[in-house]
Structure formats: structure tokens, C-alpha cells
Scaffold this motif. Structure first.
Motif, short mmCIF file in Angstrom:
data_model
loop_
_atom_site.label_atom_id
_atom_site.label_comp_id
_atom_site.label_asym_id
_atom_site.label_seq_id
_atom_site.Cartn_x
_atom_site.Cartn_y
_atom_site.Cartn_z
N HIS A 18 0.87 -1.17 0.00
CA HIS A 18 0.00 0.00 0.00
C HIS A 18 0.91 1.23 0.00
CE1 HIS A 18 -3.05 -2.94 0.90
NE2 HIS A 18 -3.99 -2.02 0.92
N MET A 74 2.65 4.87 -0.17
CA MET A 74 2.33 6.25 0.14
C MET A 74 3.61 7.07 0.10
SD MET A 74 1.69 6.20 4.26
CE MET A 74 2.91 5.59 5.42
N LEU A 111 -1.44 8.33 -3.72
CA LEU A 111 -0.45 7.56 -2.96
C LEU A 111 -0.47 7.99 -1.50
CD1 LEU A 111 2.54 7.56 -5.50
CD2 LEU A 111 0.74 5.86 -5.21
N GLY A 144 -1.46 5.60 1.03
CA GLY A 144 -1.43 4.41 1.87
C GLY A 144 -2.76 3.72 2.05
N THR A 145 -3.82 4.23 1.48
CA THR A 145 -5.14 3.62 1.67
C THR A 145 -5.47 2.62 0.57
OG1 THR A 145 -6.26 5.40 0.46
CG2 THR A 145 -5.97 5.68 2.85
N ARG A 146 -4.66 2.56 -0.48
CA ARG A 146 -4.95 1.69 -1.62
C ARG A 146 -3.77 0.78 -1.91
NH1 ARG A 146 -6.26 6.89 -2.53
NH2 ARG A 146 -8.41 7.44 -3.13
N GLY A 147 -4.10 -0.45 -2.30
CA GLY A 147 -3.06 -1.35 -2.79
C GLY A 147 -2.77 -1.06 -4.24
N SER A 198 -5.79 -1.53 -6.63
CA SER A 198 -6.75 -0.43 -6.60
C SER A 198 -6.20 0.79 -7.33
CB SER A 198 -7.08 -0.07 -5.15
OG SER A 198 -7.72 -1.15 -4.50
N LEU A 199 -4.91 1.05 -7.17
CA LEU A 199 -4.30 2.19 -7.85
C LEU A 199 -4.34 2.01 -9.37
CD1 LEU A 199 -1.23 2.79 -5.53
CD2 LEU A 199 -3.14 4.36 -5.88
N ASP A 235 5.48 1.89 2.75
CA ASP A 235 4.38 0.93 2.63
C ASP A 235 3.55 1.01 3.90
OD1 ASP A 235 2.65 -1.17 2.29
OD2 ASP A 235 4.19 -2.70 1.98
N ALA A 236 2.31 1.46 3.77
CA ALA A 236 1.46 1.70 4.94
C ALA A 236 1.16 0.42 5.71
CB ALA A 236 0.16 2.35 4.51
N ARG A 237 1.33 -0.74 5.10
CA ARG A 237 1.06 -2.00 5.79
C ARG A 237 2.29 -2.90 5.80
NH1 ARG A 237 -5.09 -3.73 3.83
NH2 ARG A 237 -6.07 -1.68 4.20
#
Length: 404
Positions: free
Chosen positions: A2, A4, A45, A47-50, A53-54, A83-85
Motif C-alpha cells: 500500500h 504512500m 499515494l 497508503g489507503t490503496r493497494g 486499486s491504484l 508501505d502503509a502495511r
């Protein structure tokens, strides 16, 4: 993943087609040319989307899905993507404790600036929770230093000292007035608990365990006695050298703050090397040291509160850099600052051929293996846990330009 853009970097447009991330020369990166479509992707970008999804968002905007992969790859090479995750299971476990993570968010943001790989910052922050550090000394420097390390997320801080808390031991962030008369080490451990973002392990104090316990990632020697700061006794570090335990010196002596050396056993200069070098340069050094150690100890040394706080902070920064797997400048170096000028000086602590620590022999082998007369850089030993072996290459200082 994810992705960002690292939120620790402020964003500003230099012109209609060039965006700058970061303000300081050490971390600023300019990107261009940026067209309106790329600008739109940058906004996604967060961090809410993989990546899937992007790509879908990109397709809905009439852009090829590969545009997303190209942009993320180039931003990653520039060290701008997190990477948010990411960060692995330990980082995920840390995210499950929002109260703890909120306390550590400034530290996480700082780590993101010196960790180029996505997910590296949360991995390093989470790895700190599994580390053990021992601080020998609970005076104005040692107690505060231990509290800073605990507040930065180091999981276990074991403080050792003798005697009772005196009024001159007190310092903001360290020992408090409520601890007057208490055992110094117990009071320092209470300060560590107050500073920690979460409850430390119940087994933090191991009575009777030696200074050279190999289970410690680092031992910090922060003595209250000024002679022990100025001329550390090599014999006190023998168990640390024998067990291969990295250790760092810090303290204040006669209005002079000292941080270092950081000793990597068998690799960098130690207290014995420092003592032997001083004997070589000053024939009367042994006579002076004997007098200082056997003379009447002054009850209260010259340990300015602001200077002690400065020393504790710098020593903690060096310690964290090492614990995070980086190569701090304190390895084989003493940093000194004197009142009132406060000019920092560095003094090298070179491996001495007569010292039994073995660092000089290693250094000689490295010199003999160099190619074309160029000396190899000393390999810094990092803590042994796998999660701490994630140090990335540092980005060159200055503004870096990438075409996207």
C-alpha cells in the motif's frame, strides 16, 4: 503493498511542473516534469490503496495501468515511498496497539527519512521492542539516557548502580524528587517505566547477571564518577569484550561532555586502546591516573544540567543508530564538548597494537587486503536479530532530481 509518499516530507511546487518533497538539504528531493495526470496519481499515494486499486483508479482516469507501476518504482528508487502495511509481522503487531504507536509516531516519521526501503521504518521501530540494553550508571546522564531509550521504543532497559538517590542526581526526565533516598538503580528503573510507551517485560531486572551478558544488544557505561568518564578503566570492560557485547561510553567530567567511543569488540578501539594511546603520548599518564583514582573523591562533580542532558541525548542517538542497524559515527571516536563554548570535537580512538582486544590485528589484516592502497571501510557489527539487518543505503546529501 500500500504505497504512500512519506508523510514526514513537506511538499511544495517549485514551478508548475516540478514538485519538491522535503525542506532540508539532507532529505529534499525534486521530481519533474510532473504533468496533471501524474499529479493526480501522486494524490492517490496515501497508503489507503493497494497496487491493484491504484491501477484500477488509473484506468478509470484513462491512463494505462503500467503508469502506476512506473511511478511507484521511480519514487521508490528516490526513497520517497513507504508501505502503509509493510514491515512484517512485528510491525503489524505494533499497529494493533494504537496507543503505543501514537506515542512513537514522531520516531516512526524520523526513521522513514533514513530508511529508503518501503516498510523499513515500521520494521525497525518494531524491532526495537525486542532489544535489551543495559545502562551502567544512574546519575544525571545515565538515568535520563535510559529514559530516552525507553521512550524511543527500546523494549527492555536494565539500569545498574549503587547507593541512594542524592539531591544532585535529580534531572528533568531522569530521577525525580520523589525518589530521594531510594536506591539509585530502582529509581532509574521506575523512570524508565514512566518513559516507556508500553509496559516493559516483567523480567527486565536480572539480579546477579554480569555486565557481559551476551543477551544484551548494547551496554552503555555512564558513570557518575568523573575519573571513570575521563579515563575509563579497561578492566571494567573485559567481560564485555570477552562476550562480544558492543558498548558505548558517555558522561560529564569537569564541565566537559563525552560521548564515545562505541566499541565493537574486535573491530574498533576500546578503553584499553585509549589508555595505551595516552601512555604513548604522555609518559606521566599512568602516574596521573593512579593519583586520580586513589585520591579523595569529591562529593559532587561539575556536571552542568544542560550539558548532562545534551550528552544523554547525543549518546541515546548514537545508541539508537547502532541498534537500528546503521553505522553511527561514534564507532572508534570520542565526541567531546566543553563549557562555555560548546564546540564539539571528535577524537579518534584507534586500535592499539598492544591491546588485547584484537581490533588492531583485524585492522592490519584489512589494510593488507586492500586493493591499490585503498583501505577498506570497517564493517560495523550489527545486532544479531534478523529484523535489525535491514539497513538501507543512505541517499546522498543534497537535492536529488528524478524525471517521472
Amino acid at each position: 503493498m500500500h504505497p504512500m509518499v512519506k508523510p514526514a516530507l513537506r511538499r511544495g511546487w517549485r514551478d508548475r511542473g516540478t514538485v519538491q518533497f522535503g525542506m532540508t538539504p539532507a532529505h529534499a528531493v525534486t521530481l519533474g516534469p510532473v504533468d496533471p495526470a501524474t499529479e493526480g496519481l501522486l494524490k492517490l499515494l496515501d497508503g489507503t490503496r493497494g497496487l491493484a486499486s491504484l491501477r484500477a483508479e488509473s484506468s478509470r482516469a484513462g491512463l494505462p495501468a503500467a503508469r502506476v507501476d512506473t511511478l511507484v518504482a521511480r519514487l521508490t528508487r528516490a526513497g520517497l515511498v513507504d508501505d502503509a502495511r509493510g514491515g512484517g509481522p512485528a510491525a503489524h503487531a505494533l499497529r494493533e496497539k494504537p496507543d503505543v504507536l501514537d506515542r512513537l509516531r514522531p520516531d516512526l516519521a524520523s526513521l522513514s527519512l533514513v530508511t529508503p526501503e518501503p516498510g523499513g521504518a515500521p520494521a525497525r521501530l518494531a524491532a526495537r521492542r525486542a532489544l535489551r540494553v543495559r545502562v551502567l550508571g544512574a546519575g544525571r546522564v545515565g538515568a535520563l539516557l535510559a529514559s530516552v531509550l525507553a521512550g524511543a521504543g527500546v523494549g527492555e532497559i536494565d539500569v545498574h548502580d549503587v547507593g541512594r538517590v542524592e539531591p544532585w542526581d535529580l534531572a528533568p526526565g531522569g530521577l525525580t524528587a520523589e525518589s530521594l533516598g531510594d536506591r539509585r538503580d530502582a529509581a532509574a528503573r521506575a523512570a524508565v517505566r514512566r518513559a516507556a510507551p508500553e509496559r516493559p517485560p516483567r523480567h527486565a531486572h536480572r539480579p546477579g547477571s554480569g555486565a557481559g551478558d551476551p543477551g544484551f544488544s548494547l551496554v552503555i557505561l555512564a558513570p557518575r564518577e568523573d575519573i571513570a568518564v575521563h579515563a575509563p578503566d579497561p578492566r571494567a570492560a573485559e567481560p564485555l569484550l570477552a562476550s562480544g557485547t558492543p558498548h558505548l561510553y558517555a558522561g560529564v567530567v569537569e564541565g566537559t561532555g563525552v560521548v564515545g567511543p562505541l566499541v565493537l569488540p574486535g573491530e574498533s578501539g576500546c578503553a584499553g586502546c585509549l589508555d595505551l594511546d595516552r601512555r604513548d603520548r604522555d609518559p606521566v599518564w599512568p602516574r596521573l591516573v593512579t593519583q586520580w583514582r586513589s585520591g579523595r573523591v569529591r562529593r559532587v562533580g561539575a556536571c552542568d544540567l544542560a550539558l548532562a542532558t545534551t550528552v544523554a541525548g547525543l549518546a541515546a542517538a548514537h545508541a539508537l543508530a547502532f541498534l537500528d542497524g546503521r553505522s553511527p559515527a561514534g564507532a572508534g571516536t570520542r565526541w567531546e564538548v566543553c563549557l562555555p563554548g560548546l564546540d564539539w570535537r571528535t577524537r579518534p580512538v584507534r586500535p592499539h597494537p598492544e591491546c588485547g582486544c584484537g581490533a588492531a590485528r583485524r585492522s592490519k589484516r584489512e589494510r593488507s587486503s586492500t586493493d591499490g592502497g585503498r583501505r577498506e571501510t570497517m564493517a560495523v557489527q550489527r545486532p544479531s536479530t534478523e529484523r535489525q539487518r535491514q539497513a538501507g543505503a543512505a541517499r546522498p546529501t543534497g537535492t536529488w532530481r528524478a524525471h517521472v
